[in-house]
Design an enzyme around this catalytic site. Structure first.
Site, PDB file in Angstrom:
ATOM      1  N   ASP A  29       0.898  -1.016   0.101  1.00 35.90           N
ATOM      2  CA  ASP A  29      -0.333   0.013  -0.002  1.00 35.90           C
ATOM      3  C   ASP A  29       1.438   1.396   0.137  1.00 35.90           C
ATOM      4  OD1 ASP A  29       0.595  -0.984   2.924  1.00 35.90           O
ATOM      5  OD2 ASP A  29      -1.162   0.155   3.425  1.00 35.90           O
ATOM      6  N   ASP A  44       6.835   4.490   3.397  1.00 33.56           N
ATOM      7  CA  ASP A  44       7.175   5.563   4.205  1.00 33.56           C
ATOM      8  C   ASP A  44       7.910   5.322   4.305  1.00 33.56           C
ATOM      9  OD1 ASP A  44       6.707   7.216   6.377  1.00 33.56           O
ATOM     10  OD2 ASP A  44       5.312   6.857   7.830  1.00 33.56           O
ATOM     11  N   GLY A  58      10.536   3.284   3.812  1.00 29.51           N
ATOM     12  CA  GLY A  58      10.521   2.324   2.971  1.00 29.51           C
ATOM     13  C   GLY A  58      11.762   1.191   3.495  1.00 29.51           C
TER      14      GLY A  58
HETATM   15  P1  IMP Z   1       7.503   1.611   6.415  1.00 27.30           P
HETATM   16  O1  IMP Z   1       8.276   0.843   7.218  1.00 27.30           O
HETATM   17  O2  IMP Z   1       8.008   3.542   7.372  1.00 27.30           O
HETATM   18  O3  IMP Z   1       8.202   2.444   4.901  1.00 27.30           O
HETATM   19  O4  IMP Z   1       6.116   1.874   6.902  1.00 27.30           O
HETATM   20  C1  IMP Z   1       5.287   0.552   5.931  1.00 27.30           C
HETATM   21  C2  IMP Z   1       4.222   0.523   6.460  1.00 27.30           C
HETATM   22  O5  IMP Z   1       3.529   1.742   7.311  1.00 27.30           O
HETATM   23  C3  IMP Z   1       2.833   0.245   5.634  1.00 27.30           C
HETATM   24  O6  IMP Z   1       3.261  -0.649   4.648  1.00 27.30           O
HETATM   25  C4  IMP Z   1       1.919   0.831   6.172  1.00 27.30           C
HETATM   26  O7  IMP Z   1       0.894  -0.449   7.030  1.00 27.30           O
HETATM   27  C5  IMP Z   1       2.334   1.706   7.616  1.00 27.30           C
HETATM   28  N1  IMP Z   1       1.650   3.304   7.332  1.00 27.30           N
HETATM   29  C6  IMP Z   1       3.055   3.972   6.107  1.00 27.30           C
HETATM   30  N2  IMP Z   1       2.227   5.294   6.131  1.00 27.30           N
HETATM   31  C7  IMP Z   1       1.375   4.938   6.201  1.00 27.30           C
HETATM   32  C8  IMP Z   1       0.217   6.099   6.378  1.00 27.30           C
HETATM   33  O8  IMP Z   1       0.085   7.638   6.272  1.00 27.30           O
HETATM   34  N3  IMP Z   1      -1.321   5.694   6.242  1.00 27.30           N
HETATM   35  C9  IMP Z   1      -1.506   4.042   6.691  1.00 27.30           C
HETATM   36  N4  IMP Z   1      -0.639   3.255   6.842  1.00 27.30           N
HETATM   37  C10 IMP Z   1       0.728   3.572   6.886  1.00 27.30           C
HETATM   38 MG    MG Z   2       1.761  -2.052   4.431  1.00 29.15          MG
END
Ligand code: IMP
Ligand code: MG
Length: 176
Positions: free
Chosen positions: A100, A103, A105
């Site tokens: 989805d 953020d 990464g």
């Molecule tokens: P990352 O590891 O920081 O890239 O975060 C990824 C995961 O955090 C995504 O797969 C989402 O499940 C969740 N996430 C990050 N930002 C958002 C947001 O703005 N809305 C909803 N879920 C988010």
């Molecule tokens: Mg996710």
């Protein structure tokens, strides 16, 4: 219980058009390559994957994994945990991760590394939304829906404390 409607960041129509474009691109690039395994990252991917998969014109399979990156309070915990194991042996298969949002990464990067160790024939990433901060990371996104600002987004599968997933559009909420 009535939920407040978050303001629109990306409309239903814009999402639909972009998902159609992504599906055309993916179909064209995997044409003749055999079966493509769509690997959805639950739970946020469920609507994106449902729409994307039905627009693809190539043979596909679908599997899911669950990862935990954030608690229900939407605060980053740092660690990425593989909660559900794959049901499919991905070695020698063409795999497309369907996610989805990226953020920081961190999730995508950890997932890519975990899956690469399982020796898929090819491994690519299809991500609906990318926040700016993610661009500092080395993780490659092969198919990207939209770049968005650093706000908390909900809808089209994405949640805030497990709410708003069924919204038809991407909205923004204040995560306080
Ligand atoms: P990352 O590891 O920081 O890239 O975060 C990824 C995961 O955090 C995504 O797969 C989402 O499940 C969740 N996430 C990050 N930002 C958002 C947001 O703005 N809305 C909803 N879920 C988010
Ligand atoms: Mg996710």
């Amino acid at each position: 219980m009535k939920q407040e409607e978050p303001p629109v960041l990306i409309s239903e129509e814009k999402i639909r058009r972009r998902v159609e474009e992504l599906a055309r691109q993916v179909s064209a690039e995997y044409e003749g390559a055999g079966e493509l395994l769509l690997l959805g990252v639950l739970r946020g991917c469920f609507i994106f994957l449902a729409d994307l998969s039905r627009l693809l014109t190539i043979p596909t399979r679908v599997d899911f994994i669950t990862l935990a990156a954030y608690g229900p309070d939407a605060a980053p915990s740092g660690a990425v945990r593989l909660v559900t194991d794959l049901r499919t042996d991905i070695s020698g298969k063409h795999v497309l991760i369907v996610e989805d949002i990226a953020d920081t990464g961190n999730t995508l990067e950890a997932l890519v590394n975990t899956l690469l160790a399982m020796k898929p024939a090819t491994l690519k990433t299809c991500v609906l939304l990318r926040k700016k901060e993610c661009m500092k990371k080395e993780v490659r996104i092969d198919y990207l829906g939209f770049d968005i600002p650093d706000v908390w987004v909900v809808g089209y599968g994405l949640d805030y404390a497990d709410r708003h997933r069924a919204l038809h559009y991407i909205g923004s909420v204040k995560a306080d």
